[in-house]
Design a protein around this motif. Structure first.
Motif, mmCIF file in Angstrom:
data_model
loop_
_atom_site.group_PDB
_atom_site.id
_atom_site.type_symbol
_atom_site.label_atom_id
_atom_site.label_comp_id
_atom_site.label_asym_id
_atom_site.label_seq_id
_atom_site.Cartn_x
_atom_site.Cartn_y
_atom_site.Cartn_z
ATOM 1 N N TYR A 84 2.747 1.600 6.807
ATOM 2 C CA TYR A 84 2.976 3.046 6.702
ATOM 3 C C TYR A 84 1.737 3.774 7.204
ATOM 4 C CZ TYR A 84 0.232 3.281 2.284
ATOM 5 O OH TYR A 84 -0.759 3.231 1.337
ATOM 6 N N ARG A 88 -3.771 12.549 5.831
ATOM 7 C CA ARG A 88 -4.117 13.050 4.490
ATOM 8 C C ARG A 88 -5.076 14.234 4.598
ATOM 9 N NH1 ARG A 88 -5.659 8.332 0.773
ATOM 10 N NH2 ARG A 88 -3.457 7.902 1.156
ATOM 11 N N HIS A 94 -3.912 9.327 -2.572
ATOM 12 C CA HIS A 94 -2.863 8.308 -2.722
ATOM 13 C C HIS A 94 -2.622 8.056 -4.200
ATOM 14 C CE1 HIS A 94 -0.523 4.641 -1.973
ATOM 15 N NE2 HIS A 94 -1.228 4.079 -2.917
ATOM 16 N N HIS A 98 -5.642 0.841 -9.202
ATOM 17 C CA HIS A 98 -4.523 -0.046 -9.563
ATOM 18 C C HIS A 98 -4.805 -1.447 -9.028
ATOM 19 C CE1 HIS A 98 -3.543 1.856 -5.684
ATOM 20 N NE2 HIS A 98 -2.861 0.759 -5.374
ATOM 21 N N ARG A 124 -4.058 -6.173 2.477
ATOM 22 C CA ARG A 124 -3.809 -4.863 3.102
ATOM 23 C C ARG A 124 -4.872 -4.653 4.164
ATOM 24 N NH1 ARG A 124 0.588 -1.484 2.037
ATOM 25 N NH2 ARG A 124 0.384 -2.051 -0.143
ATOM 26 N N THR A 139 -10.664 4.575 0.934
ATOM 27 C CA THR A 139 -10.211 3.684 -0.147
ATOM 28 C C THR A 139 -11.430 3.204 -0.937
ATOM 29 O OG1 THR A 139 -8.424 3.017 1.331
ATOM 30 C CG2 THR A 139 -8.740 1.694 -0.646
ATOM 31 N N PHE A 181 -8.474 -5.728 2.536
ATOM 32 C CA PHE A 181 -8.711 -6.024 1.112
ATOM 33 C C PHE A 181 -7.567 -6.818 0.526
ATOM 34 C CE2 PHE A 181 -6.645 -1.832 0.992
ATOM 35 C CZ PHE A 181 -5.834 -1.845 -0.120
ATOM 36 N N GLU A 183 -4.857 -7.538 -2.110
ATOM 37 C CA GLU A 183 -4.107 -6.640 -3.007
ATOM 38 C C GLU A 183 -4.398 -6.976 -4.457
ATOM 39 O OE1 GLU A 183 -1.820 -4.106 -3.290
ATOM 40 O OE2 GLU A 183 -1.921 -3.506 -1.195
ATOM 41 N N ALA A 188 -8.240 2.190 -5.173
ATOM 42 C CA ALA A 188 -7.674 3.535 -5.312
ATOM 43 C C ALA A 188 -7.749 4.262 -3.980
ATOM 44 C CB ALA A 188 -8.451 4.336 -6.363
ATOM 45 N N GLY A 189 -6.842 5.210 -3.811
ATOM 46 C CA GLY A 189 -6.908 6.134 -2.670
ATOM 47 C C GLY A 189 -7.218 7.510 -3.226
ATOM 48 N N ARG A 198 -7.646 12.635 6.985
ATOM 49 C CA ARG A 198 -7.785 11.179 7.106
ATOM 50 C C ARG A 198 -6.497 10.661 7.750
ATOM 51 N NH1 ARG A 198 -7.837 6.642 2.264
ATOM 52 N NH2 ARG A 198 -8.383 4.842 3.552
ATOM 53 N N LEU A 202 -1.628 1.692 7.397
ATOM 54 C CA LEU A 202 -1.873 0.652 6.399
ATOM 55 C C LEU A 202 -0.811 -0.435 6.541
ATOM 56 C CD1 LEU A 202 -2.515 3.669 4.967
ATOM 57 C CD2 LEU A 202 -3.495 2.128 3.289
HETATM 58 O O1 LIG Z 1 -4.718 5.469 0.399
HETATM 59 C C1 LIG Z 1 -5.577 4.621 0.105
HETATM 60 O O2 LIG Z 1 -6.773 4.766 0.378
HETATM 61 C C2 LIG Z 1 -5.165 3.382 -0.640
HETATM 62 C C3 LIG Z 1 -3.745 2.981 -0.390
HETATM 63 C C4 LIG Z 1 -3.235 1.950 -1.345
HETATM 64 O O3 LIG Z 1 -3.587 1.889 -2.483
HETATM 65 C C5 LIG Z 1 -2.260 0.951 -0.871
HETATM 66 O O4 LIG Z 1 -1.703 1.106 0.231
HETATM 67 O O5 LIG Z 1 -2.013 -0.051 -1.579
#
Ligand SMILES: O=C(O)CCC(=O)C(=O)O
Ligand SMILES: [Fe+2]
Length: 268
Positions: A84, A88, A94, A98, A124, A139, A181, A183, A188-189, A198, A202
């Protein structure tokens, strides 16, 4: 050497890795233009370019500087789970921290390092198409949490300035960089702080044997990809034991066959 010892050390220690400036200025410009149109003027694009990872963004699917890392940290059989993009604006986010912690028991996300080899679950890759400086709201990662054995402690889960964990880190990178990274890393975003939006794509990659996200890539996007990129959407299996010797679901086999990509025409 595809991934340096320093990169392996860094990824294993922290759970993330930045490869700066892997895209050319032309690639950055064309993917940015596509993301702009998807978010603001989709009708100006043909249907097969209106979603990731079609059109200009397809260059990212199998970028050599990405695939060589994925082969080291996931394995030689890799598939693309989904993709996706974001445009931003300042003030948008985001979401909060998590992931991380004992989920590492789950083979889909799990992170292990055995016999000198990294075996990450889902990875990711954030393709940053805007320059990012620490403090801009790229991120953020709670480093080491991909190997944490206890649930994420609430003392470490704030992304409010002044209340952040000492283990929460982000990165500086020029536009055109890839941020990898696992998962299983708590991440966090956060709120984007810069006037300049931004822009990022992703992609989530997994081992060919696993399938977490039900694929949502539109069929017209998949159908328009070149066959060697469709290969990242081949069916999720490793071996077919009906043949002798067993058939391995390699990219080469997919390219030699007329097998369709995984079916995405089913309704949710
Ligand atoms: O938007 C971000 O920087 C993180 C995106 C995110 O948490 C994800 O795609 O799993
Ligand atoms: Fe996430």
């Amino acid at each position: 050497m595809p991934m340096t010892d320093e990169e392996k050390f860094r990824f294993d220690l922290t759970g993330f890795l930045v490869r700066p400036a892997i895209l050319t200025p032309e690639e950055i410009a064309s993917v940015r233009d596509q993301v702009y149109r998807i978010k603001h003027d989709p009708d100006s694009l043909p249907p097969e370019h209106r979603a990731m990872p079609g059109g200009a963004a397809s260059v990212l699917i199998d970028h050599p500087k990405v695939i060589e890392v994925l082969h080291e940290i996931i394995g030689k059989d890799v598939r693309l789970e989904g993709s996706y993009c974001v445009w931003r604006k300042k003030g948008e986010m985001h979401g909060p921290l998590h992931g991380g912690g004992p989920q590492q028991a789950d083979p889909i996300f799990g992170y292990r390092c055995l016999n000198g080899r990294i075996h990450a679950g889902m990875v990711r890759v954030v393709f940053e198409l805007t320059e990012v400086r620490k403090g801009d709201g790229g991120t953020h990662f709670l480093v080491g949490s991909h190997k944490a054995n206890f649930p994420m402690h609430t003392d470490h889960l704030s992304i409010e300035p002044g209340q952040r964990s000492e283990f929460l880190v982000s990165y500086d990178c020029p536009a055109g960089s890839a941020v990898f990274f696992t998962e299983n890393l708590c991440h966090a975003g956060p709120v984007w702080q810069k006037e300049e939006p931004r822009v990022a794509v992703l992609n989530a990659y997994s081992h060919l044997a696993t399938h977490w996200h039900r694929l949502s890539t539109p069929p017209e996007v998949l159908a328009a990809l070149p066959r060697e990129k469709q290969a990242y959407f081949r069916e999720p299996w490793i071996a077919d034991f009906r043949t002798k010797p067993a058939t391995h679901n390699t990219i080469e086999r997919f390219l030699d066959s007329d097998e369709p990509v995984i079916d995405t025409t089913h309704k949710p």
